[in-house]
Design a protein around this motif. Structure first.
Motif, PDB file in Angstrom:
ATOM      1  N   ASP A  10       6.221 -32.988 -21.560  1.00  0.00           N
ATOM      2  CA  ASP A  10       5.630 -31.844 -22.248  1.00  0.00           C
ATOM      3  C   ASP A  10       5.896 -30.526 -21.530  1.00  0.00           C
ATOM      4  OD1 ASP A  10       4.540 -33.491 -24.255  1.00  0.00           O
ATOM      5  OD2 ASP A  10       2.882 -34.018 -22.925  1.00  0.00           O
ATOM      6  N   VAL A  11       6.329 -30.604 -20.273  1.00  0.00           N
ATOM      7  CA  VAL A  11       6.686 -29.411 -19.499  1.00  0.00           C
ATOM      8  C   VAL A  11       8.189 -29.208 -19.683  1.00  0.00           C
ATOM      9  CG1 VAL A  11       6.770 -28.353 -17.211  1.00  0.00           C
ATOM     10  CG2 VAL A  11       4.834 -29.821 -17.835  1.00  0.00           C
ATOM     11  N   LEU A  12       8.568 -28.030 -20.154  1.00  0.00           N
ATOM     12  CA  LEU A  12       9.957 -27.779 -20.524  1.00  0.00           C
ATOM     13  C   LEU A  12      10.579 -26.664 -19.695  1.00  0.00           C
ATOM     14  CD1 LEU A  12       9.403 -27.748 -24.395  1.00  0.00           C
ATOM     15  CD2 LEU A  12      10.173 -29.677 -22.992  1.00  0.00           C
ATOM     16  N   ILE A  13      11.844 -26.845 -19.331  1.00  0.00           N
ATOM     17  CA  ILE A  13      12.635 -25.781 -18.715  1.00  0.00           C
ATOM     18  C   ILE A  13      13.377 -25.071 -19.839  1.00  0.00           C
ATOM     19  CG2 ILE A  13      14.561 -25.238 -17.189  1.00  0.00           C
ATOM     20  CD1 ILE A  13      13.758 -27.747 -15.562  1.00  0.00           C
ATOM     21  N   ILE A  14      13.313 -23.763 -19.843  1.00  0.00           N
ATOM     22  CA  ILE A  14      13.952 -22.972 -20.890  1.00  0.00           C
ATOM     23  C   ILE A  14      14.949 -22.028 -20.240  1.00  0.00           C
ATOM     24  CG2 ILE A  14      13.568 -21.317 -22.756  1.00  0.00           C
ATOM     25  CD1 ILE A  14      10.597 -22.571 -22.647  1.00  0.00           C
ATOM     26  N   ASP A  15      16.202 -22.163 -20.639  1.00  0.00           N
ATOM     27  CA  ASP A  15      17.266 -21.305 -20.135  1.00  0.00           C
ATOM     28  C   ASP A  15      17.759 -20.419 -21.274  1.00  0.00           C
ATOM     29  OD1 ASP A  15      17.752 -22.170 -17.328  1.00  0.00           O
ATOM     30  OD2 ASP A  15      18.075 -24.113 -18.286  1.00  0.00           O
ATOM     31  N   PRO A  16      17.469 -19.122 -21.214  1.00  0.00           N
ATOM     32  CA  PRO A  16      17.958 -18.230 -22.266  1.00  0.00           C
ATOM     33  C   PRO A  16      19.468 -17.997 -22.116  1.00  0.00           C
ATOM     34  CG  PRO A  16      16.884 -16.945 -20.569  1.00  0.00           C
ATOM     35  CD  PRO A  16      16.703 -18.402 -20.201  1.00  0.00           C
ATOM     36  N   VAL A  17      20.087 -17.591 -23.190  1.00  0.00           N
ATOM     37  CA  VAL A  17      21.493 -17.202 -23.134  1.00  0.00           C
ATOM     38  C   VAL A  17      21.541 -15.795 -22.548  1.00  0.00           C
ATOM     39  CG1 VAL A  17      23.546 -16.702 -24.498  1.00  0.00           C
ATOM     40  CG2 VAL A  17      22.079 -18.642 -25.115  1.00  0.00           C
ATOM     41  N   VAL A  18      22.325 -15.628 -21.499  1.00  0.00           N
ATOM     42  CA  VAL A  18      22.450 -14.337 -20.833  1.00  0.00           C
ATOM     43  C   VAL A  18      23.846 -13.793 -21.124  1.00  0.00           C
ATOM     44  CG1 VAL A  18      22.365 -13.107 -18.638  1.00  0.00           C
ATOM     45  CG2 VAL A  18      20.857 -15.077 -19.025  1.00  0.00           C
ATOM     46  N   HIS A  19      23.891 -12.595 -21.666  1.00  0.00           N
ATOM     47  CA  HIS A  19      25.156 -11.923 -21.964  1.00  0.00           C
ATOM     48  C   HIS A  19      25.417 -10.914 -20.852  1.00  0.00           C
ATOM     49  CE1 HIS A  19      24.980 -13.639 -26.009  1.00  0.00           C
ATOM     50  NE2 HIS A  19      23.689 -13.336 -25.973  1.00  0.00           N
ATOM     51  N   ARG A  20      26.568 -11.059 -20.178  1.00  0.00           N
ATOM     52  CA  ARG A  20      26.915 -10.177 -19.067  1.00  0.00           C
ATOM     53  C   ARG A  20      28.206  -9.429 -19.378  1.00  0.00           C
ATOM     54  NH1 ARG A  20      25.020 -15.003 -16.713  1.00  0.00           N
ATOM     55  NH2 ARG A  20      23.249 -14.692 -15.336  1.00  0.00           N
ATOM     56  N   ASP A  21      28.260  -8.203 -18.951  1.00  0.00           N
ATOM     57  CA  ASP A  21      29.493  -7.426 -19.000  1.00  0.00           C
ATOM     58  C   ASP A  21      29.456  -6.392 -17.883  1.00  0.00           C
ATOM     59  OD1 ASP A  21      27.992  -5.198 -19.918  1.00  0.00           O
ATOM     60  OD2 ASP A  21      28.528  -5.530 -22.010  1.00  0.00           O
ATOM     61  N   SER A  22      30.369  -5.472 -17.896  1.00  0.00           N
ATOM     62  CA  SER A  22      30.471  -4.491 -16.806  1.00  0.00           C
ATOM     63  C   SER A  22      29.235  -3.597 -16.693  1.00  0.00           C
ATOM     64  CB  SER A  22      31.722  -3.627 -16.986  1.00  0.00           C
ATOM     65  OG  SER A  22      31.643  -2.908 -18.220  1.00  0.00           O
ATOM     66  N   ARG A  23      28.451  -3.491 -17.746  1.00  0.00           N
ATOM     67  CA  ARG A  23      27.252  -2.650 -17.729  1.00  0.00           C
ATOM     68  C   ARG A  23      26.047  -3.363 -17.135  1.00  0.00           C
ATOM     69  NH1 ARG A  23      26.492  -1.989 -23.753  1.00  0.00           N
ATOM     70  NH2 ARG A  23      27.240  -4.111 -23.554  1.00  0.00           N
ATOM     71  N   GLY A  24      26.077  -4.683 -17.106  1.00  0.00           N
ATOM     72  CA  GLY A  24      24.927  -5.453 -16.642  1.00  0.00           C
ATOM     73  C   GLY A  24      24.761  -6.707 -17.477  1.00  0.00           C
ATOM     74  N   GLU A  25      23.523  -6.957 -17.891  1.00  0.00           N
ATOM     75  CA  GLU A  25      23.260  -8.175 -18.654  1.00  0.00           C
ATOM     76  C   GLU A  25      22.136  -7.974 -19.656  1.00  0.00           C
ATOM     77  OE1 GLU A  25      22.580 -10.789 -15.315  1.00  0.00           O
ATOM     78  OE2 GLU A  25      20.427 -10.513 -15.479  1.00  0.00           O
ATOM     79  N   PHE A  26      22.111  -8.845 -20.655  1.00  0.00           N
ATOM     80  CA  PHE A  26      21.073  -8.845 -21.683  1.00  0.00           C
ATOM     81  C   PHE A  26      20.731 -10.291 -21.992  1.00  0.00           C
ATOM     82  CE2 PHE A  26      19.875  -9.563 -26.066  1.00  0.00           C
ATOM     83  CZ  PHE A  26      18.793  -8.714 -26.198  1.00  0.00           C
ATOM     84  N   ALA A  27      19.426 -10.563 -22.176  1.00  0.00           N
ATOM     85  CA  ALA A  27      18.972 -11.898 -22.578  1.00  0.00           C
ATOM     86  C   ALA A  27      17.799 -11.746 -23.536  1.00  0.00           C
ATOM     87  CB  ALA A  27      18.561 -12.722 -21.375  1.00  0.00           C
ATOM     88  N   GLU A  28      17.834 -12.495 -24.605  1.00  0.00           N
ATOM     89  CA  GLU A  28      16.662 -12.600 -25.481  1.00  0.00           C
ATOM     90  C   GLU A  28      15.754 -13.621 -24.825  1.00  0.00           C
ATOM     91  OE1 GLU A  28      16.293 -14.779 -29.557  1.00  0.00           O
ATOM     92  OE2 GLU A  28      17.000 -12.733 -29.949  1.00  0.00           O
ATOM     93  N   ILE A  29      14.593 -13.185 -24.361  1.00  0.00           N
ATOM     94  CA  ILE A  29      13.714 -14.050 -23.579  1.00  0.00           C
ATOM     95  C   ILE A  29      12.990 -15.061 -24.461  1.00  0.00           C
ATOM     96  CG2 ILE A  29      11.725 -14.082 -22.009  1.00  0.00           C
ATOM     97  CD1 ILE A  29      14.444 -13.019 -20.884  1.00  0.00           C
ATOM     98  N   ILE A  30      12.346 -14.606 -25.500  1.00  0.00           N
ATOM     99  CA  ILE A  30      11.643 -15.554 -26.379  1.00  0.00           C
ATOM    100  C   ILE A  30      11.538 -14.960 -27.768  1.00  0.00           C
ATOM    101  CG2 ILE A  30       9.257 -14.802 -25.948  1.00  0.00           C
ATOM    102  CD1 ILE A  30      10.480 -18.445 -26.081  1.00  0.00           C
ATOM    103  N   ARG A  31      11.633 -15.816 -28.731  1.00  0.00           N
ATOM    104  CA  ARG A  31      11.505 -15.480 -30.142  1.00  0.00           C
ATOM    105  C   ARG A  31      10.312 -16.276 -30.651  1.00  0.00           C
ATOM    106  NH1 ARG A  31      16.042 -14.861 -34.511  1.00  0.00           N
ATOM    107  NH2 ARG A  31      17.091 -13.818 -32.787  1.00  0.00           N
ATOM    108  N   ALA A  32       9.431 -15.631 -31.395  1.00  0.00           N
ATOM    109  CA  ALA A  32       8.189 -16.275 -31.845  1.00  0.00           C
ATOM    110  C   ALA A  32       8.459 -17.606 -32.551  1.00  0.00           C
ATOM    111  CB  ALA A  32       7.393 -15.336 -32.746  1.00  0.00           C
ATOM    112  N   SER A  33       9.460 -17.656 -33.401  1.00  0.00           N
ATOM    113  CA  SER A  33       9.731 -18.899 -34.140  1.00  0.00           C
ATOM    114  C   SER A  33      10.178 -20.020 -33.197  1.00  0.00           C
ATOM    115  CB  SER A  33      10.786 -18.657 -35.224  1.00  0.00           C
ATOM    116  OG  SER A  33      11.984 -18.162 -34.644  1.00  0.00           O
TER     117      SER A  33
END
Length: 186
Positions: A10-33
């Motif tokens: 019942d305990v889950l590890i969640i790895d978001p998709v991380v988008h990286r480029d020369s500017r840095g990075e972006f990740a959608e942390i959690i979506r309600a659905s």
């Protein structure tokens, strides 16, 4: 996002998709659905932030009357995070699972209601964020001794600059915690 079961299913590890480029990075942390789908329809009602120094150990905490599910992550630094199953009728009752969460690995941990939670700061400092499924209620909080031998949690050693092992820094409340055998269970 990738969701991985732990030794406590019942305990889950969640790895978001991380988008990286020369500017840095972006990740959608959690979506309600998505959150609703792996928590059985739960919602986050409170978001907390904790900043701690190297060697600080917080926990093991839970609320008995108003149990909280927690989605935890580190936005700066690194921690050793632990969940302990307090559900008396669970096949994994009394067992724990641990994972290293860091700003670098972006990993999150979902800890449902019925578990105690704690963490140890491994880096010079850490900023820890956690969303909760119920509001904080000090009157229903329970603290279980972090180093209780019945739990046998293998906490890592934290070293000082000179290489000596640093004793965990705990609050007075955590130092006076209940033994696991004397705790209340779900």
């Amino acid at each position: 996002m990738q969701i991985t079961e732990t030794d406590l299913p019942d305990v889950l590890i969640i790895d978001p998709v991380v988008h990286r480029d020369s500017r840095g990075e972006f990740a959608e942390i959690i979506r309600a659905s998505d959150f609703s789908s792996f928590t059985g329809g739960k919602n986050l009602v409170q978001i907390n932030q904790s900043v701690s120094s190297k060697g600080v150990l917080r926990g093991l905490h839970c609320q008995m009357r108003h149990p909280q599910g927690k989605l935890v992550r580190v936005v700066h630094g690194e921690v050793f995070d632990v969940a302990v199953d307090l559900r008396r009728d669970s096949p994994t009752f009394g067992r724990s699972v641990s994972v290293v969460l860091s700003a670098d690995n972006h990993r999150m941990l979902w800890i449902p209601e019925g578990f105690a939670h704690g963490f140890l700061v491994l880096s010079e400092s850490a900023c820890f964020i956690y969303g909760c499924t119920d509001y904080y209620d000090a009157a229903s909080e329970q603290t279980i001794l972090w180093n209780d031998p019945d739990l046998a949690i293998c906490w890592p050693s934290v070293k000082n600059a000179d290489g000596s092992v640093q004793a965990p820094v705990v609050s007075a409340k955590d130092a006076a915690a209940k033994a696991f055998r004397d705790a209340l269970y779900f």
